[in-house]
Scaffold this motif. Structure first.
Motif, PDB file in Angstrom:
ATOM      1  N   ILE A 179       0.878  -1.171   0.000  1.00  0.00           N
ATOM      2  CA  ILE A 179       0.000   0.000   0.000  1.00  0.00           C
ATOM      3  C   ILE A 179       0.908   1.212   0.000  1.00  0.00           C
ATOM      4  O   ILE A 179       2.018   1.163   0.539  1.00  0.00           O
ATOM      5  CB  ILE A 179      -0.935   0.009   1.237  1.00  0.00           C
ATOM      6  CG1 ILE A 179      -1.845   1.247   1.219  1.00  0.00           C
ATOM      7  CG2 ILE A 179      -0.131  -0.023   2.536  1.00  0.00           C
ATOM      8  CD1 ILE A 179      -2.918   1.230   2.299  1.00  0.00           C
TER       9      ILE A 179
ATOM     10  N   GLU B 267      -3.732   5.303  -0.181  1.00  0.00           N
ATOM     11  CA  GLU B 267      -4.449   5.952   0.917  1.00  0.00           C
ATOM     12  C   GLU B 267      -3.813   7.296   1.234  1.00  0.00           C
ATOM     13  O   GLU B 267      -2.623   7.511   0.997  1.00  0.00           O
ATOM     14  CB  GLU B 267      -4.457   5.069   2.176  1.00  0.00           C
ATOM     15  CG  GLU B 267      -5.464   3.940   2.109  1.00  0.00           C
ATOM     16  CD  GLU B 267      -5.813   3.403   3.493  1.00  0.00           C
ATOM     17  OE1 GLU B 267      -5.254   3.883   4.499  1.00  0.00           O
ATOM     18  OE2 GLU B 267      -6.663   2.488   3.557  1.00  0.00           O
TER      19      GLU B 267
ATOM     20  N   CYS C 262       3.933  -1.179   3.705  1.00  0.00           N
ATOM     21  CA  CYS C 262       3.459   0.198   3.494  1.00  0.00           C
ATOM     22  C   CYS C 262       4.611   1.103   3.057  1.00  0.00           C
ATOM     23  O   CYS C 262       5.602   1.248   3.774  1.00  0.00           O
ATOM     24  CB  CYS C 262       2.828   0.735   4.772  1.00  0.00           C
ATOM     25  SG  CYS C 262       2.206   2.423   4.603  1.00  0.00           S
TER      26      CYS C 262
ATOM     27  N   TYR D 284       0.314  -2.030   9.359  1.00  0.00           N
ATOM     28  CA  TYR D 284       0.942  -2.834   8.316  1.00  0.00           C
ATOM     29  C   TYR D 284       2.195  -3.518   8.847  1.00  0.00           C
ATOM     30  O   TYR D 284       2.726  -3.161   9.901  1.00  0.00           O
ATOM     31  CB  TYR D 284       1.261  -1.952   7.105  1.00  0.00           C
ATOM     32  CG  TYR D 284       0.065  -1.141   6.663  1.00  0.00           C
ATOM     33  CD1 TYR D 284      -1.029  -1.762   6.037  1.00  0.00           C
ATOM     34  CD2 TYR D 284      -0.015   0.228   6.919  1.00  0.00           C
ATOM     35  CE1 TYR D 284      -2.141  -1.026   5.666  1.00  0.00           C
ATOM     36  CE2 TYR D 284      -1.130   0.960   6.550  1.00  0.00           C
ATOM     37  CZ  TYR D 284      -2.191   0.328   5.930  1.00  0.00           C
ATOM     38  OH  TYR D 284      -3.298   1.042   5.575  1.00  0.00           O
TER      39      TYR D 284
ATOM     40  N   LEU E  50      -2.999  -0.583  -3.207  1.00  0.00           N
ATOM     41  CA  LEU E  50      -3.884   0.347  -2.505  1.00  0.00           C
ATOM     42  C   LEU E  50      -3.208   1.707  -2.381  1.00  0.00           C
ATOM     43  O   LEU E  50      -1.992   1.802  -2.195  1.00  0.00           O
ATOM     44  CB  LEU E  50      -4.222  -0.179  -1.101  1.00  0.00           C
ATOM     45  CG  LEU E  50      -5.138  -1.408  -1.014  1.00  0.00           C
ATOM     46  CD1 LEU E  50      -5.210  -1.893   0.427  1.00  0.00           C
ATOM     47  CD2 LEU E  50      -6.538  -1.079  -1.519  1.00  0.00           C
TER      48      LEU E  50
END
Length: 574
Positions: free
Chosen positions: A24, A53, A69, A92, A51
């Motif tokens: 992510i 974010e 992450c 994460y 992903l």
């Protein structure tokens, strides 16, 4: 010097250093734009980033320990605190943290104290603190950088940080020059110099060990050339921005009738769209011919796809289908844009208006131009915005002309319900009392070199009445590369680095108050001649965003130079 390649290398590095596996990426508002202008979502998926974010928006507390992450954020106080909160309660399995600019050691120490679970694997600075618009053009996405004709403090700091990141990413330790007489340019140049001095080890590139002149950073002020952003443009990228507006490489057509649903938002990236990358500097006429050729090629390939008569044909069809589909999307996208540009150009009578704009910018024919302006701005078919641009150009050109008649033009604007206060605001922002030198190259030029150059230009004539104007920046750059004396007009902050009359090999130009696509075209043309120039600005202007910045910058000041105009404007706006 290619900014887009540099940003891509940084992003590739982030994805590679986190190793294989699902990831992510955690971003802030600005780094989201930086990433999206360099890579598409499908590009990031290929690098196992599934992903996206925002660190600064409401997020789920769900723990996803099977994900790594990547954190890519600006090193602001708010972001440091949000990241500290994340590390106290990690969601994460591992964190790979990258800051887009220089981060103080105290902040690194604070984050280390918050990482009690020891989930952070990497902390690095990657100098990607700016938006790459073109390979030779960057923006800091600040539509307004001044108030009361002085720097907004946050805009000044952000400009310093953005330019510092550009220099670090290009590995340049430059001579820093600024426009004499511009307090804004001098203040920014001084801040950049102080930052480079403070972090001198980061700038120890030893790039001119061969005895060549050091690179140059030139800090300019939009107030020296208010004409370029006001002119209608006829090259593809500039025209799209003027009429439809490009924001973060995207064009929003949601408010345009007759646009298919799938084309309400279009991505225009020279790196991701080969046709656009090849033709962004082509003029309107050339684009029409090129689109026609592309359309004919597409139709030929479409006919070839119909001839599926054997197993071999089927195999060829399957193999070529993705490319065919991509070509279909490209043709439809650019046909849609060209259709909108054509409709707006005809509806707003832009050919006649643009010709007059160019005449005002390039020729001193007061009486004839005044009559044409009066006729056009009184015509209801001419939008009030286009009428105001004509009056603004006239007011700038003939501000000190004995028969200047800006007041009567403002009366016509006011009778049509237009924002007449724009014109006096523009004169206060960039009138004759502000500008250095002679923007319009009128008779009072004393520089014999410039006078000769203008006479030659006049004898040669121009190929196109819509592209007569040359931005002031191009003339400035040509003077620099010819090795002309710079000190009186562009003094140096770090004079110890200044070589004796040797032109730089590499040049970064930053325009306070915004750059334009016409100036980007001039830089592109010079780079094609073998120079190495990067252009940047607080924003990339079209005429309306420039007018809005002028109004914001002059808000609250006392109008000293335009008292005779004020009575023709709404007093509540002055």
């Amino acid at each position: 010097m290619n900014l887009i390649s540099g940003i891509k290398l940084y992003i590739e590095k982030m994805c590679a250093e986190s190793g294989p596996g699902m990831k992510i990426i955690l971003l802030d508002k600005e780094t989201t734009s930086i990433i999206s202008m360099a890579f598409s979502q499908s590009d990031m998926l290929q690098r196992e980033v599934y992903l996206f974010e925002r660190l600064d928006s409401g997020r789920s507390n769900e723990r996803l320990k099977y994900l790594k992450c990547i954190v890519f954020i600006r090193p602001t106080k708010q972001n440091i605190q949000l990241l500290a909160n994340e590390l106290r309660n990690p969601k994460y399995s591992a964190y790979y943290i990258y800051f887009s600019n220089i981060i103080p050691r105290t902040d690194i120490k604070y984050l280390a104290e918050c990482d009690e679970s020891e989930s952070v694997r990497e902390v690095k600075e990657l100098y990607a603190d700016y938006l790459c618009v073109n390979p030779n053009l960057f923006s800091l996405n600040m539509p307004n950088c001044m108030s009361n004709l002085n720097w907004l403090p946050d805009a000044l700091t952000r400009s310093m940080q953005g330019i510092t990141a550009v220099l670090l990413s290009l590995k340049l330790n430059p001579v820093i020059r600024y426009r004499a007489g511009s307090q804004a340019a001098q203040l920014l140049a001084k801040m950049i110099y102080e930052q480079i001095t403070k972090d001198s080890t980061l700038f120890d590139f030893r790039s001119n060990m061969d005895g060549s002149a050091p690179p140059l950073l030139l800090v300019l002020d939009r107030r020296d050339d208010p004409v370029t952003p006001l002119l209608h443009q006829w090259t593809y990228q500039a025209m799209v921005h003027e009429l439809l507006q490009i924001k973060n490489n995207r064009v929003d057509l949601s408010d345009r009738p007759n646009v298919p649903k799938d084309f309400k938002e279009l991505v225009l990236s020279g790196d991701q769209d080969e046709f656009y990358g090849t033709n962004m500097y082509a003029n309107y006429g050339e684009i029409g011919a090129t689109i026609k050729t592309l359309m004919e090629e597409f139709q030929r390939k479409a006919n070839d796809q119909k001839k599926v008569e054997s197993i071999a044909d089927m195999k060829n069809f399957i193999e070529s289908y993705p490319q065919f589909k991509k070509m279909s999307g490209t043709v439809q996208k650019h046909l849609c844009i060209i259709g909108e540009l054509s409709a707006l150009s005809n509806k707003r009578n832009l050919f006649e208006l643009s010709e007059l704009e160019q005449e005002i910018a390039c020729k001193a024919e007061h009486s004839a131009q005044l009559q044409r302006i009066k006729k056009l701005i009184a015509d209801e078919r001419v939008t009030i915005e286009d009428a105001l641009k004509l009056v603004a150009l006239y007011a700038l050109r003939y501000e000190r002309h004995a028969n200047c008649d800006t007041s009567s033009l403002l009366q016509i604007i006011k009778s049509r319900g237009g924002r007449a206060q724009i014109v006096p605001a523009l004169i206060e922002y960039a009138g004759n009392h502000v500008r250095q030198g002679d923007l319009f190259n009128m008779v009072r030029i004393t520089d014999a070199v410039k006078l000769t150059r203008n006479l030659i230009k006049g004898l040669k004539g121009v190929e196109n009445v819509f592209t007569q104007h040359t931005p002031l920046l191009k003339e400035t750059l040509e003077d620099i590369f010819k090795g002309r004396e710079l000190d009186p007009v562009f003094p140096a902050i770090n004079s110890e680095l200044v070589p004796f009359r040797r032109p730089p090999q590499e040049l970064v130009v930053f325009i306070i108050g915004g750059a334009t696509y016409e100036e980007a075209l001039a830089v592109h043309q010079l780079n094609n001649s073998g120079y190495k120039i990067i252009l940047g600005g607080t924003t990339i202007h079209n005429s309306q965003s420039f007018i809005n910045e002028v109004l914001a910058a002059t808000n609250g000041i006392q109008f000293k130079h335009t008292k005779s105009m004020i009575k023709y404007c709404s007093t509540d706006n002055i």
